[in-house]
Design an enzyme around this catalytic site. Sequence first.
Site, PDB file in Angstrom:
ATOM      1  N   HIS A 280     131.008  33.632 156.437  1.00 40.34           N
ATOM      2  CA  HIS A 280     130.206  32.420 156.334  1.00 40.34           C
ATOM      3  C   HIS A 280     131.089  31.185 156.481  1.00 40.34           C
ATOM      4  O   HIS A 280     132.243  31.166 156.024  1.00 40.34           O
ATOM      5  CB  HIS A 280     129.498  32.358 154.971  1.00 40.34           C
ATOM      6  CG  HIS A 280     128.341  33.298 154.863  1.00 40.34           C
ATOM      7  ND1 HIS A 280     127.418  33.455 155.867  1.00 40.34           N
ATOM      8  CD2 HIS A 280     127.945  34.129 153.854  1.00 40.34           C
ATOM      9  CE1 HIS A 280     126.503  34.335 155.479  1.00 40.34           C
ATOM     10  NE2 HIS A 280     126.809  34.772 154.269  1.00 40.34           N
ATOM     11  N   CYS A 329     129.648  30.102 161.461  1.00 41.38           N
ATOM     12  CA  CYS A 329     128.727  29.025 161.815  1.00 41.38           C
ATOM     13  C   CYS A 329     129.374  27.659 161.631  1.00 41.38           C
ATOM     14  O   CYS A 329     130.381  27.515 160.937  1.00 41.38           O
ATOM     15  CB  CYS A 329     127.465  29.109 160.955  1.00 41.38           C
ATOM     16  SG  CYS A 329     126.405  30.496 161.369  1.00 41.38           S
TER      17      CYS A 329
END
Length: 651
Positions: A280, A329
Site C-alpha cells: 500500500h 498506488c
Amino acid sequence: MTGSRPKPCRIMIRDIVIVRHPVNVCVPVKHKVTLSVRAEGSGILHYQWFTEKDEVRGGTNADLTIKAQKTQLFVCRVNDNFCNCVFSDWVKVKVLDIDKSGLPLQWEGEPHIAVNPKPQIVQQAAKLTLRCAAFGKPAPHYQWYRNGQPLLDKTSDTLQIDCATAEHGGSYLCSVSNVLQETWTEPVDVDIVQNDQLPRAALTATDKVALLIGNLNYFNHPGLMAPVMDVHELANLLQQLGFRVVSLLDLTMEEMLAAIDKFIQLLDRGVYGLFYYAGHGYERAGRNYLVAVDAPQPYRPENCVCVQRVMLGMQQRRTALSVILLDTCRKWYNQHCIPSTIMPLKPSGNTIYGYATCEDAEAFEVQDGGKSTGIFTKYLNKHILQSEKVTHVLEKVSEDLGRDPLVTGKQAVEIKHTLKEPRSLADPVWTTGHTRELHLRDVCWRQANELPQKKRLMFLCGVEVEVSFSALFSNILVAFATLKTKGPRTQDCTITLSSIPLLEDTFSGPGRSEEMDSLLFKSSDNPDCTLRLCALQKLKESLVIKVDLHYTHTENRLRLTESQQVDIGKPMVASCKLYKRNTATAYKQEGASAQTMGNISSSKPPLHQTLAGPCRPFTRKAECAAKVAVTRSNEPEENDENELQDFTFGH
C-alpha cells in the site's frame, strides 16, 4: 719446586658480519610474514628490529613474524657484548589490498599475479598506463615486453608512457619473477587512436546492493496477495544480475526504517543501489509514502515511510546509480495532512524513479493462472535482465503495461530520472581499489542471508533425523525434518517441528499458504515435516527448533515420543536487530507444534483479504478514512461500479 705462572687467555673479538639480510616481500593484507637475518660474531648476539618510526615491540629475535596490515620498512640491529653493532639492509613489506582469492592455501612465496594488465584504447598524446600486481616472497621483479621485445627501462609493476604515439601500440605482457619462479601475464593489446576514434569507456559498478520490501498482511488496511511472488521473483532476477539482495515481507514502520538504514549503510561511492517496494502507498504534494503493516486507520505521513527520504540517503552515499521502483498506488485522500519537508541535495545525477502508475492513480495486482502478481512487476520481471540502459528497460515495461487490457485507462507507468550515463543494471562489477568496502558489505550481506547449518539428530530408539533449512525471504525461514534411518524396533514414525519462541505463520490463510508452498516445493526433497518461520526480524533471542519423533514400539505396541532441540541462534535478518524498541511481536514464549506447513493460523487475520478471481485486478490502495471499511468480497470499494466492475480495491 716452583710452579710456572699460567699465561692469560686471550679472546679474539671478531667483527659482526651479517651473512644473510632480510628480503623485500609483497603480500596481501593480514598475511603472516617472517623477516629473517643471520649474523656471525663473537659470543652471544642480540637482535632488535625497527620500523622507520620506532622499534618493534618484542622484535628481539633473528626472525620477526608479523601480520602485515600496511606497507612498512624494517631494519634489524645486531650487537654483541663488546659494544659492537651492525645494521641489516632496510627491507620493505609491501601490502596490497586487492583480491587474493586465487592465492594457494600452502603458498610458499612464488610470484602470484593478482592484477593482470587490461587492454587499452588510448588517444594519441594521452597517457598510457598498464598495471600488473603480484604477491611474492621475495618481492617479485617486473619486466615489461612489447611485441615480444623487453622494454629495458620498464621494470616496475606499472608501465607508464606520458605521451603515447602510434609506435607505442602493440601487444604487451609482463614477466614476474623471484628466486623461486618466473610467471607471465596474459598478453594485452594497446591501440593508439585519433580522438574521433575513441569509444565510450565501459561503465562498471564497484558493487550492487538491493533491498526489496513487500507488505501484504496489514493490521488495519485491506490485505494484498501479490507482494509474495513479486518480491521473490524479482530477488532471484536481481541475484542473476550480480546484486546482493535482502528481501523482506511484512515490516512495521520501525522495521522498515531500520532496514532502510542498514541498506543505505551498505552503499558507497560507485555502488549501484536499488530499492523496491510492493504494498500500500500514496502520494501527496509530490511526496510518495509507503504504508507499513502497522499503520493506523486513518494514517498520516508520520505513520509512513517517505520515499524521497530514501533517495536522499542513497544520494548522500554518492552511489553511481540509485534506482527506486515502486509498485504501489499514488492516490491520497486526506487533504488536511501536511506533506514531509525534505531539503534535496544538489543534483548528482544517475537517479531513477520507476513508478507502477502515474500521479493520482492506482496500481493493480491480478491473479493470473493461480499466481498473484502486481501488473507493473509482472512486466518489470520480463525485461529486467536485459543489458540496456535502465530507462530503456522501464520504457519497455511501460509499453507492455500500456497494452494490457486489464488496466487500460487506469494504470500507466511513470519514469523520472536524472540519468547522465547509459548505465544498466547488468553492468559488470569492478572491485579493484574497493576490496575493503566490498569485504564489509559482504559480511553485512551474509549476516542477513546465511542459513543455519543442517543437523543430524540420533534418537535413543535408533532413529536418525536430519534437520535442514531453506530461505524464502531474508526474514522467512523454512525448517525441514527428514527421516534418514529407522530404528530396529520402531514403526509408523512421524515427525513434528515447533519453535521456541513460537513464530506465528502469517501466511497460513487460504490462498497464501499455497503460494508460499509453490515457491518452496519446486526443489524440495519431500521432507517428512516442514515448519515455516516468519517475521525473523522480531526475534530478540536465540531460536530453538524442537523436533518431536513419534513412533510405535514393535514389541510392546506403545505409541512413544522422543524429543530433541536444535539451537540455531539468531538466523538471517534476526541478527541485524531491525527492532528499535518493544513493539507488538508475532511470537509467543511457549512452543507449539506444527506437523504440516501452515497449520498455525493467524491470531489476527487481515482486515480485508479478497481473493481475486482469474485476471481480476485488485488495487494497491489503502483508503485513509475515519472508519474502517466493511469487508466485501469481490466488490469495488469505490462508488463507480460501472467503470470498475471487474476490480476489487485494496492498495
